[in-house]
Design a protein around this motif. Structure first.
Motif: not given
Length: 308
Positions: A11-12, A39-42, A57-58, A158-163
């Motif tokens: 997304a974006a 319709a939201t990105g992540g 991108p998430g 809402a969030l998508t975080l990565g580690a």
């Protein structure tokens, strides 16, 4: 992620177009009512929210929106172990209150960097805000964990975080599996059709069969008949999507827009006869020819589900 399969990674850069493209693979809410595509990105299921101004991108950031994915176990032993983490606010405090999405307060996905291993986990939260999940990681090497959640604090999004997660040992990355229209898992055959195009909406359609017969009684998993996660090869940009309305099989469809040309790995979760299975595919967006091949060999799913 109240599931059970529109597409991930993008997304974006990651502009997902979740419209009623194909009336297949119904999203069913916790109460039994159909869930509306987002319709939201992540993320999905947040129709009432506006996307962030700088939509990215998430999963590419460990911190965003005043929250941090604090991984307490960035290294796990060979074969896997207990993955412990918390979500911390801007003051460094562990967040304990979340808004449930798809029946869960938080959804956790772990994938290997070469995208050949995928785990959709269901962690358990302690009173102090520490989450724990058993992660069965079969081989040494680098992995990435994704936390998908929405804090309950007013104004939170809402969030998508990565580690990053690593398993010590000798590591030899595997090549990305070649694109193929069919995946087989536990006696089921899942066929992928449609297109994934950079910069414009396309439909991805999954058809589930067993023993040559269509499966017409898929069961809701996390509130829907299919659940799809897509990860972009290279940076593992993440997008979690929901299916278009329809169901309960044999077709489950999604609409999404790829942010760029390139390879993407799709992981479709579906539930039948009380068990969740994952079918995995590689698709290429952009370039010449269709992004989803019409011919080719079958590919086995590389996914798994574990409960913490």
């Amino acid at each position: 992620m109240n599931t059970g399969a529109k597409i991930t990674a993008f997304a974006a850069a990651l502009a997902a177009a979740f419209g009623g493209a194909y009336g297949i693979g119904a999203a069913v809410g916790p109460s039994g009512a159909p869930a509306k595509p987002s319709a939201t990105g992540g993320h999905t299921g947040h129709e009432e929210e506006a996307a962030p101004a700088a939509d990215a991108p998430g999963g590419l950031q460990v911190s965003d929106g005043g929250h941090t994915f604090a991984l307490e176990t960035p290294t796990l032993p060979a074969g896997g172990g207990a993955l412990r983490f918390s979500i911390k606010d801007a003051a460094g405090r562990k967040v304990t209150a979340f808004t449930p999405e798809q029946g869960k307060e938080l959804h956790l996905v772990v994938a290997s960097r070469d995208l050949t291993v995928y785990r959709h986990l269901h962690p358990v939260k302690a009173a102090d805000g520490t989450w724990t999940a058993r992660a069965d990681l079969p081989a040494a090497g680098p992995y990435k964990a994704f936390a998908d959640f929405k804090p309950a604090a007013p104004g939170s999004r809402a969030l998508t975080l990565g580690a990053d997660v690593s398993v010590p040992g000798e590591y030899a990355p595997k090549p990305l599996p070649a694109p193929a229209p069919t995946a087989r898992v536990d006696g089921y055959e899942v066929r992928l059709g449609g297109t994934l195009d950079p910069g414009k909406p396309g439909e991805l359609r999954f058809t589930v069969s067993r023993g040559g017969k269509p499966v017409t009684d898929l069961e809701p998993y996390l509130g829907a008949y299919g659940h799809l996660v897509a990860l972009r090869a290279g940076d593992l940009a993440y997008l979690h999507v929901h299916p278009n309305e329809g169901g309960p099989g044999p077709d489950v469809s999604f609409a999404a827009t790829a942010p760029s040309a390139g390879a993407y790995r799709l992981f479709l979760d579906f539930r039948h006869e009380g068990e969740v299975r994952t079918a995995a595919f590689t698709v290429r967006a952009g370039g010449s020819g269709a992004s989803v091949p019409e011919d080719g060999g079958a590919e086995h799913g590389a996914g798994g589900h574990e409960h913490g």
